[in-house]
Each structure stands twice: as C-alpha cells, then as structure tokens.
Design an enzyme around this catalytic site. Structure first.
Site, short mmCIF file in Angstrom:
data_model
loop_
_atom_site.label_atom_id
_atom_site.label_comp_id
_atom_site.label_asym_id
_atom_site.label_seq_id
_atom_site.Cartn_x
_atom_site.Cartn_y
_atom_site.Cartn_z
N GLY A 226 -23.10 58.16 12.43
CA GLY A 226 -22.63 57.48 11.23
C GLY A 226 -22.05 56.12 11.53
O GLY A 226 -22.27 55.16 10.78
N GLU A 245 -19.83 60.16 5.65
CA GLU A 245 -18.93 61.26 6.01
C GLU A 245 -19.24 61.60 7.45
O GLU A 245 -20.35 62.02 7.78
CB GLU A 245 -19.17 62.47 5.10
CG GLU A 245 -18.28 63.64 5.43
CD GLU A 245 -18.71 64.92 4.74
OE1 GLU A 245 -18.61 65.99 5.36
OE2 GLU A 245 -19.16 64.85 3.58
N CYS A 282 -18.27 71.20 7.26
CA CYS A 282 -17.52 69.97 7.57
C CYS A 282 -16.03 70.12 7.30
O CYS A 282 -15.23 69.33 7.80
CB CYS A 282 -18.08 68.81 6.76
SG CYS A 282 -18.22 69.13 4.99
N GLU A 375 -13.10 67.08 16.57
CA GLU A 375 -13.88 68.16 15.97
C GLU A 375 -14.84 68.76 16.98
O GLU A 375 -15.51 68.05 17.73
CB GLU A 375 -14.67 67.63 14.77
CG GLU A 375 -15.54 68.68 14.09
CD GLU A 375 -16.38 68.11 12.96
OE1 GLU A 375 -16.92 68.90 12.17
OE2 GLU A 375 -16.50 66.86 12.87
#
Length: 509
Positions: A226, A245, A282, A375
C-alpha cells in the site's frame, strides 16, 4: 515478451488448478482505463446508477452457488463464511443504490445574493461531482466484500465513477466471474461494459496507479504494498487521492476490575475473535493488555483453554502461511516471551492458532520487542501483562494508528465509575472505531460506520465501509452567478430532482 499466465491455486494443497487469464500488458491496462473513462457519461443519471447497482446485486445473488464454490476453491474460507460475505456484498450494493436515490451525498447548498453581508455574498451554488475513473485494488481476505464488487467498487459506481479493478492473485477466477456479472448488469441499463474493467498482474497494478486518466484509488492490503502505491500516486505529475487500508494491530485493554468480574468470558471471547477466519481479518485483536495477578491469570487460562481447542486452519496462500510461521517464531524467540499455546505450522498446508505473553514493561521502550507491536497476519495475538495503569498507558503511547481500539470495563466502570472515560480518551487518538466490552471482528455495514484510522491503518481520514465511503470519489464544485438556465438540475431553485439541500441557510428535506 508474452504476458505471464494467471493461475487459480488451491490453498489447501498449493497446487495450480487452472489458468484463468494472463497478466495485463501496459497496452491492455491503457485500453481498459480508456474504456472506463469513455463510459463515465453513462453514469450521469442517478436513476441509471441505482438501477445498475440493484441489478448487480440481483445478478450476484442469482449466481451465488457457483460464485461461492469458486471462492472456496481459491481461498479455503468455507461456504458458510463466503455465503455470508456475498450477502454482505449485495447488501452494500443495494444500500448505495438507496443513497443514490436519496441524493443527500451531493451536499447541495444554495445561497442567494446578499448585499447586506460583509463582505457581500454573490449567488453561490455548491454540490459534488464524481472524480473520474477509480482504480480498485482487491484484498486477499475478502474475495467478495473488498474485491471486484466490494465496497470500493460499489461506492465509486454510486458516486458516478467508473472503476478498473486490479484482481487479487489469490482469487483470479472468482474475480473474472464477478466482473462478468457486473458487466451484464451494466448492459441491462445501457451502460457500456467498460464501466467495470479488470486487470491481472503486479505490473498491471503499477501501470494502473500511474495512468493519467485514473483519478483516485482504493486499496486494501499490506503496509509495504500500500505504501508503494501511495507513494506512486503522490509522485505522479498530477497526484491523485489514494485511500489505502494498510495494517492494524487493533489493541485491546482489559481493566483489572473487568478481568476480576468476567475473566472466563473475556478470555473465550478473545479466542473467538483472534481465530475467526483463521485470524485473517484486518480487525483481528493483535495486542491485548491484561493485568498481572490472579484476575489476569484467569483470563489467560480461559484464553488458553479456548485457543487450545481450535483446530488447524488453512491460510489464503502459502506465502502467507510461510510469513505467519516465520513471524510467530521470531516473536516467540524474544527474551521474556512465552507461548502458553504455541502458534505456528499445523501441518504441511495448515497453521495452528496460539498466543504469546510478555511483560508489558518490555514494550514500554524502544528495542527488539517492537516487533510485537507490528501486525502478524494469522491466528495469533500478543498478551502483554501490565503491573499498573501507568505501564499500560506507556504501551498505548507507543502504538501507531489502528482501525480499532477496544476496552473491556467492569459494570461499575461502564456506568461511569473508575477510569473508563480516561481509557476511552487514551484510545480515541489511536483508532477510527473505539469499542467498549466487545470485539472488533465484524464490521457492520451501516451509515454511521467508520472503517479507517490514523496511519498506517489508512492513508486518509475516510472510511471504506458505510455510507460515507462514497465521499472519497467526489469533489465539490461551486457555481457563482451562473444563469439559472445554465445550471445543472441539481442546483436549480425549483429543485426538479427533489434533492435534500440547504437553501438560503435552511435545511430542506
């Protein structure tokens, strides 16, 4: 050189199933974008747009069985999950059709001249117009709801913008089938099929963001991918909005009083949330602040019992599986980190859910343990045990932006006692959605929803879920002293389209 073939791959075995298409060349990307650009005028009529969206929803419902079978073969997400996701997708399309019919998203404002104002006000008429062709980058983990017919596509079409979708390599066959349904729906209403373009391939995605006729982009995926596209969008001769996102840890704070009051319920609820969809959501809770002491111990035991009973699962592709196995091993090897239930490889093609524990003090300052604040995609979470409120606050102060942040309070704290309000105030700067006594997995499609957050959760302040997602693909225009006969119908005094508007400072419905 010939373009590379695009294969449908079975994640349960890692084997190629069938050739679906070929990667698009630069020339093919150009032709696809130009076809979408040429179709933009066909979306000018709101009645056509809403009818198109409803026909698309109906077409997807009619093709449900075949679509779900194809999606399951490519993603291993299971027919129950996929059937529900498809229903969510068609609901989204119909919800945006309702918004188009209502017309409030145009934000019509009309101010007649006022010579008595300081400074004087001329005749001003404001509304919003579509940006143009929108590039949509499909997500891996939502093959329906964040893909070819997902929220970015639905909201862009509702705004009057054609789309070109870059298919995700994890579900290329499904992408082709869904695109066919959308194009048939377009043709039913006299809209050129080029209004929904589809391309495959990494290089095609890069060419797409650089194309001069692409006016905006929506992306759901990794921080690395991204950010590369975001930078490319900003580096164009004419930069464009990029609504990405990227990644989210989705922190959870459990107060000592809440843990003492309902440790078992919180532990089992956390297990269900972090393992839902094999941890591939997510908004999966990836960091949980739990008090030290007996109350926290009970919560960790309940979590271990629930996660330990979770069977091995298949991730969306083998690259993700390899990253998960390597990622949890690296985290588990850090000093002070323990694994009450060890996450990792469950078999040749599967992964096992688990969680790690670490003293919160290890996360309060910079160091190797910063890896635990990133993450890790898959069925794992990190439980950080804090000694006091100051230690929990110190960890929260180091977190990047997130899609969600959650606090579990006791009944007394939820009623206004204790630090409930203070914790909410600490969490609000971290996320776009703040939850109390719940779990972040499950993003309702509703007008008030916000699915976004401070970077790196998203690259803008907008949402990709809910009615206000349409705002990403519009820009305001004001006409000053334009003769009534030349004005768009949306801005005329007699309001021939019956739009809600603000007319001389009065809200008209």
């Amino acid at each position: 050189m010939a373009a590379a073939p695009v294969w449908s791959v079975d994640p349960r075995t890692g084997k190629q199933r069938e050739q679906v298409a070929v990667e698009a060349t630069a020339q093919e990307v150009d032709a696809t974008v130009r076809a979408a650009h040429a179709a933009r005028g066909s979306l000018a009529d709101r009645a056509v747009r809403s009818a198109f969206l409803r026909s698309a929803a109906a077409g997807l419902d009619a093709a449900k069985d075949g679509l779900v079978d194809t999606a399951d073969a490519e993603t291993a997400l299971g027919p129950v999950r996929l059937t529900g996701e498809l229903a969510r997708t068609t609901y989204q399309l119909r919800a945006f059709a309702d918004m188009v019919d209502e017309g409030a998203f145009l934000d019509v404002i009309i101010d007649h001249p006022d010579d008595t104002a300081t400074p004087p006000v001329p005749d001003l008429r404001r509304y919003k117009v579509p940006l143009g062709v929108v590039a949509v980058y499909s997500a891996s983990n939502f093959p329906f709801a964040f893909s070819v017919a997902g929220g970015d596509t639905a909201s862009a079409l509702a705004a009057g913008c054609p789309v070109v979708v870059k298919a995700h390599p994890d579900h290329p066959a499904l992408s082709e089938l869904v695109a066919v349904v959308l194009r048939r729906a377009a043709a039913e209403h006299g809209v050129p099929e080029g209004v929904v373009g589809l391309v495959h391939g990494f290089e095609a995605g890069v060419e797409l963001i650089r194309h001069p006729l692409v006016a905006a982009a929506g992306f759901t995926g990794s921080v690395r991918g991204g950010r590369a596209l975001f930078d490319a969008a900003a580096a164009r001769p004419v930069p464009i909005p990029f609504h990405g996102e990227l990644g989210s840890l989705n922190p959870v704070v459990v107060t000592e009083a809440a843990a003492a009051e309902r440790a078992e319920a919180i532990g089992s609820g956390l297990a269900g949330s972090m393992t839902l969809g094999v941890g591939q959501f997510c908004v999966k809770p990836g960091l949980v602040l739990v008090p030290s002491g007996a109350a926290g111990d009970g919560l960790v035991k309940a979590l271990a019992d629930a996660v330990g009973g979770t069977g091995a699962g298949v991730l969306l592709d083998h690259r993700m599986r390899d990253n998960f196995v390597a990622g949890v091993a690296e985290r588990a090897g850090l000093p002070g980190v323990e694994a009450p239930v060890t996450p990792g490889a469950g078999g040749e093609h599967t992964v096992s859910a688990g969680f790690l524990t670490v003293p919160a003090s290890r996360l309060a300052g910079e160091g190797a343990h910063d890896l635990l604040l990133e993450e890790c995609f898959g069925p794992v979470t990190v439980v950080a045990r804090y000694e006091d409120e100051g230690e929990a606050t110190a960890v929260l102060s180091r977190l990047p932006g997130n899609l969600t942040a959650t606090v579990h309070l006791s009944a007394e704290e939820a009623a206004g006692g204790g630090r409930g309000a203070e914790i909410l105030a600490e969490l609000t700067p971290l996320a776009g959605r703040v939850l109390v006594n719940g779990w972040p997995t499950g993003v309702a499609v509703a007008p008030a929803q916000h699915h976004g957050g401070p970077y790196p959760a998203t690259t803008s302040t907008s949402t990709s879920v809910g009615g206000t997602a349409i705002e990403r693909w519009l820009r305001p225009v004001v006409y000053q002293n334009a003769p009534e006969a030349l004005l768009p119908k949306e801005l005329r005094d007699d309001n021939p389209l019956g739009l809600p508007r603000r007319f001389d400072k009065v809200l008209e419905r």
